[in-house]
Design an enzyme around this catalytic site. Sequence first.
Site, PDB file in Angstrom:
ATOM      1  N   ASP A 124       0.877  -1.100  -0.074  1.00  0.00           N
ATOM      2  CA  ASP A 124      -0.035  -0.150  -0.141  1.00  0.00           C
ATOM      3  C   ASP A 124       0.961   1.146   0.065  1.00  0.00           C
ATOM      4  O   ASP A 124       1.681   1.315   0.949  1.00  0.00           O
ATOM      5  CB  ASP A 124      -0.875  -0.141   1.378  1.00  0.00           C
ATOM      6  CG  ASP A 124      -1.971   1.088   1.336  1.00  0.00           C
ATOM      7  OD1 ASP A 124      -1.718   2.106   0.680  1.00  0.00           O
ATOM      8  OD2 ASP A 124      -2.858   1.042   2.114  1.00  0.00           O
ATOM      9  N   TYR A 156     -10.939  14.138  -4.838  1.00  0.00           N
ATOM     10  CA  TYR A 156     -10.023  13.524  -5.918  1.00  0.00           C
ATOM     11  C   TYR A 156      -9.339  14.560  -6.759  1.00  0.00           C
ATOM     12  O   TYR A 156      -7.882  14.687  -6.920  1.00  0.00           O
ATOM     13  CB  TYR A 156     -10.713  12.570  -6.968  1.00  0.00           C
ATOM     14  CG  TYR A 156     -10.102  12.160  -7.897  1.00  0.00           C
ATOM     15  CD1 TYR A 156      -9.182  10.842  -7.881  1.00  0.00           C
ATOM     16  CD2 TYR A 156     -10.293  12.543  -9.524  1.00  0.00           C
ATOM     17  CE1 TYR A 156      -8.344  10.464  -8.988  1.00  0.00           C
ATOM     18  CE2 TYR A 156      -9.506  12.298 -10.399  1.00  0.00           C
ATOM     19  CZ  TYR A 156      -8.686  11.164 -10.208  1.00  0.00           C
ATOM     20  OH  TYR A 156      -8.173  10.615 -11.243  1.00  0.00           O
TER      21      TYR A 156
END
Length: 253
Positions: free
Chosen positions: A64, A156
């Site tokens: 990750d 985003y």
Amino acid sequence: MRVHQPRKVALVTGAGSGIGEATARRLASDGMAVGVLDLNADAAESVARHINEDGGLAVALAADISDKPAIEDAVAGLRGKVGPVVVLVNNAAMESFCPFEQITEDQLDRMFDVNLKGIFYTTQAVLPDMEAAGWGRIVNISAYGAQLVEGYMGHYYASKGGVISLTRSMAAEFGPRGITVNSVSPGFIDTPMARRAIEGGDLPIDPARIYGSYPIPRLGKPEEVAAACAFFISEEAAYVTAQLLGVNGGAVG
């Protein structure tokens, strides 16, 4: 007599599918050893296996990118297997659709952890290799949406706008060390992420109306974004840094 040059080692994040996969395959075809890093270990293994079967050299890595120790371990593993990392494509990212007033603190944190902080962590992990070599190439994947007037993806777009600004700052710092830093800004590209948005009805208008209005009226291909990355990484782009290249079919905001 042709002198054999050792393979350059590249790390591509989010390389288990879409743009990342296409970029990993392109760099392998260009003669680089490639670290195929993805959160999905099975996807990373599959891409690396196909590259190796095609005659390239790839190492699957699972991590990750928002987990700094995990990224450091992954880079150390890649370095130990194929050598120091001098090419980095920061591609891994996440997206989500949400009205501004409904975006939660957890959503904000996760978006910025992956899309922005992940670039810091991954770059910091490979930077010593580039500095030791006196040569490096970094390509950060931003997003055309960060340059538009659009809604429902504020967290985003903010993270991807940060990628654009971060690219310029990195370029200013790293240039004297022989390292270039550029950004590729994809438009509407035919990736699993885009397909999920299209098929899930997340977009406010018909997707065909979006890309159908472009001078090149179709979805882009991941390989076309990979080609832009390959240019920035090439020796032909040795005097190119701090730049933003749109791969978007000619769309304008």
